[in-house]
Enzyme design. Structure first.
Site, PDB file in Angstrom:
ATOM      1  N   ASP A 168      -9.164   3.855  -6.555  1.00 58.29           N
ATOM      2  CA  ASP A 168     -10.148   3.257  -5.799  1.00 58.29           C
ATOM      3  C   ASP A 168      -9.424   2.306  -4.829  1.00 58.29           C
ATOM      4  O   ASP A 168      -8.267   1.902  -4.932  1.00 58.29           O
ATOM      5  CB  ASP A 168     -10.979   2.321  -6.975  1.00 58.29           C
ATOM      6  N   ASP A 176       2.855   1.899 -10.070  1.00 55.78           N
ATOM      7  CA  ASP A 176       3.317   1.248  -8.678  1.00 55.78           C
ATOM      8  C   ASP A 176       4.648   0.408  -9.008  1.00 55.78           C
ATOM      9  O   ASP A 176       5.555   0.833  -9.227  1.00 55.78           O
ATOM     10  CB  ASP A 176       2.357   0.660  -8.145  1.00 55.78           C
ATOM     11  N   ASP A 222      -3.454   6.512 -13.952  1.00 49.90           N
ATOM     12  CA  ASP A 222      -3.529   7.250 -12.629  1.00 49.90           C
ATOM     13  C   ASP A 222      -2.253   7.133 -11.735  1.00 49.90           C
ATOM     14  O   ASP A 222      -1.828   8.321 -11.423  1.00 49.90           O
ATOM     15  CB  ASP A 222      -4.697   6.577 -11.945  1.00 49.90           C
ATOM     16  N   GLY A 233      -9.173   3.625 -13.512  1.00 48.52           N
ATOM     17  CA  GLY A 233      -8.475   4.553 -12.503  1.00 48.52           C
ATOM     18  C   GLY A 233      -8.160   6.049 -13.306  1.00 48.52           C
ATOM     19  O   GLY A 233      -8.128   7.088 -12.471  1.00 48.52           O
TER      20      GLY A 233
HETATM   21  P1  IMP Z   1       1.282  -1.677 -11.103  1.00 44.59           P
HETATM   22  O1  IMP Z   1       1.359  -2.903 -12.095  1.00 44.59           O
HETATM   23  O2  IMP Z   1       1.856  -2.355  -9.694  1.00 44.59           O
HETATM   24  O3  IMP Z   1       2.264  -0.593 -11.484  1.00 44.59           O
HETATM   25  O4  IMP Z   1      -0.147  -1.199 -10.768  1.00 44.59           O
HETATM   26  C1  IMP Z   1      -0.663  -0.129 -11.321  1.00 44.59           C
HETATM   27  C2  IMP Z   1      -2.222  -0.106 -11.171  1.00 44.59           C
HETATM   28  O5  IMP Z   1      -2.504  -0.449 -10.087  1.00 44.59           O
HETATM   29  C3  IMP Z   1      -2.594   1.527 -11.248  1.00 44.59           C
HETATM   30  O6  IMP Z   1      -2.839   1.699 -12.617  1.00 44.59           O
HETATM   31  C4  IMP Z   1      -3.472   1.474 -10.469  1.00 44.59           C
HETATM   32  O7  IMP Z   1      -4.786   1.159 -10.892  1.00 44.59           O
HETATM   33  C5  IMP Z   1      -3.321   0.384  -9.292  1.00 44.59           C
HETATM   34  N1  IMP Z   1      -2.582   1.119  -8.123  1.00 44.59           N
HETATM   35  C6  IMP Z   1      -1.454   1.008  -7.762  1.00 44.59           C
HETATM   36  N2  IMP Z   1      -1.105   1.626  -6.482  1.00 44.59           N
HETATM   37  C7  IMP Z   1      -2.549   2.264  -6.281  1.00 44.59           C
HETATM   38  C8  IMP Z   1      -2.720   3.049  -4.979  1.00 44.59           C
HETATM   39  O8  IMP Z   1      -2.036   3.462  -4.429  1.00 44.59           O
HETATM   40  N3  IMP Z   1      -4.248   3.464  -4.980  1.00 44.59           N
HETATM   41  C9  IMP Z   1      -5.109   2.907  -6.185  1.00 44.59           C
HETATM   42  N4  IMP Z   1      -4.886   2.190  -7.198  1.00 44.59           N
HETATM   43  C10 IMP Z   1      -3.385   1.769  -7.273  1.00 44.59           C
HETATM   44 MG    MG Z   2      -4.736   1.894 -13.250  1.00 47.15          MG
END
Ligand code: IMP
Ligand code: MG
Length: 172
Positions: free
Chosen positions: A156, A100, A97, A41
């Protein structure tokens, strides 16, 4: 067909990247900066960011797979490509990127700290702050966004839309 709703234009992204690059260049002046991009990403953000920095930086990547083809984090980090540079006593800045739930990043920070860097900080293009499940320090945020799935500029959905130059909300 999924609908793409424009969220950030090319010009808005360029301005965000330039602004954060100025802050990083100021804060890391005279230090040994290693940017660690989180694949896939962050590839586009890192490529643009590094060209806006006014200080030297080394570059490495890790690859973390956690989502499969879905849109929700599984909570487990699966490192499919590890760091290759020696980061011992260096100042590491993780380039993401989007943050979340924070699960990916918090596991990754622990992993990077095991190599003995001087510091580990985080720079993300987008921060979906209200969805955070694990507290994780994000030192540089270009833009806080609401929940909803974003694509483009490296982001993506099931490996599609990464090459778009703008950022869109994907309505499935
Ligand atoms: P987390 O572990 O939930 O914080 O997820 C983080 C990763 O999930 C990011 O580095 C992104 O690659 C992917 N991700 C989270 N939200 C989105 C989104 O809205 N669009 C695309 N990829 C996302
Ligand atoms: Mg990512």
């Amino acid at each position: 067909m999924p609908e793409l709703v424009p969220v950030f234009t090319k010009d808005q992204i360029q301005k965000m990247v330039a602004a954060v690059a100025r802050r990083i260049s100021h804060d890391y002046k005279g230090r040994t900066l290693v940017l660690v991009g989180v694949l896939n990403g962050a590839f586009m953000f890192l490529a643009d960011l590094v060209r806006e920095l006014s200080i030297p930086a080394q570059i490495d990547f890790v690859r973390v797979a956690s989502y499969g083809a879905g849109t929700a984090s599984s909570g487990k980090i699966n490192l499919t490509k590890d760091l290759e540079l020696d980061i011992q006593n260096k100042d590491v800045l993780v380039i993401e990127d989007i943050v979340d739930t924070g699960l990916t990043l918090s596991c990754l920070i622990d992993h990077l700290k095991s190599f003995g860097p001087r510091s580990v900080r985080v720079c993300t293009l987008l921060d979906k702050r209200e969805r955070r499940e694990r507290a994780v320090p994000v030192d540089y945020t270009c833009q806080v966004v609401k929940k909803g799935f974003l694509v483009g500029y490296g982001l993506d959905y099931a490996e599609d839309y990464r090459s778009l130059q703008e950022i869109y909300h994907l309505k499935l």
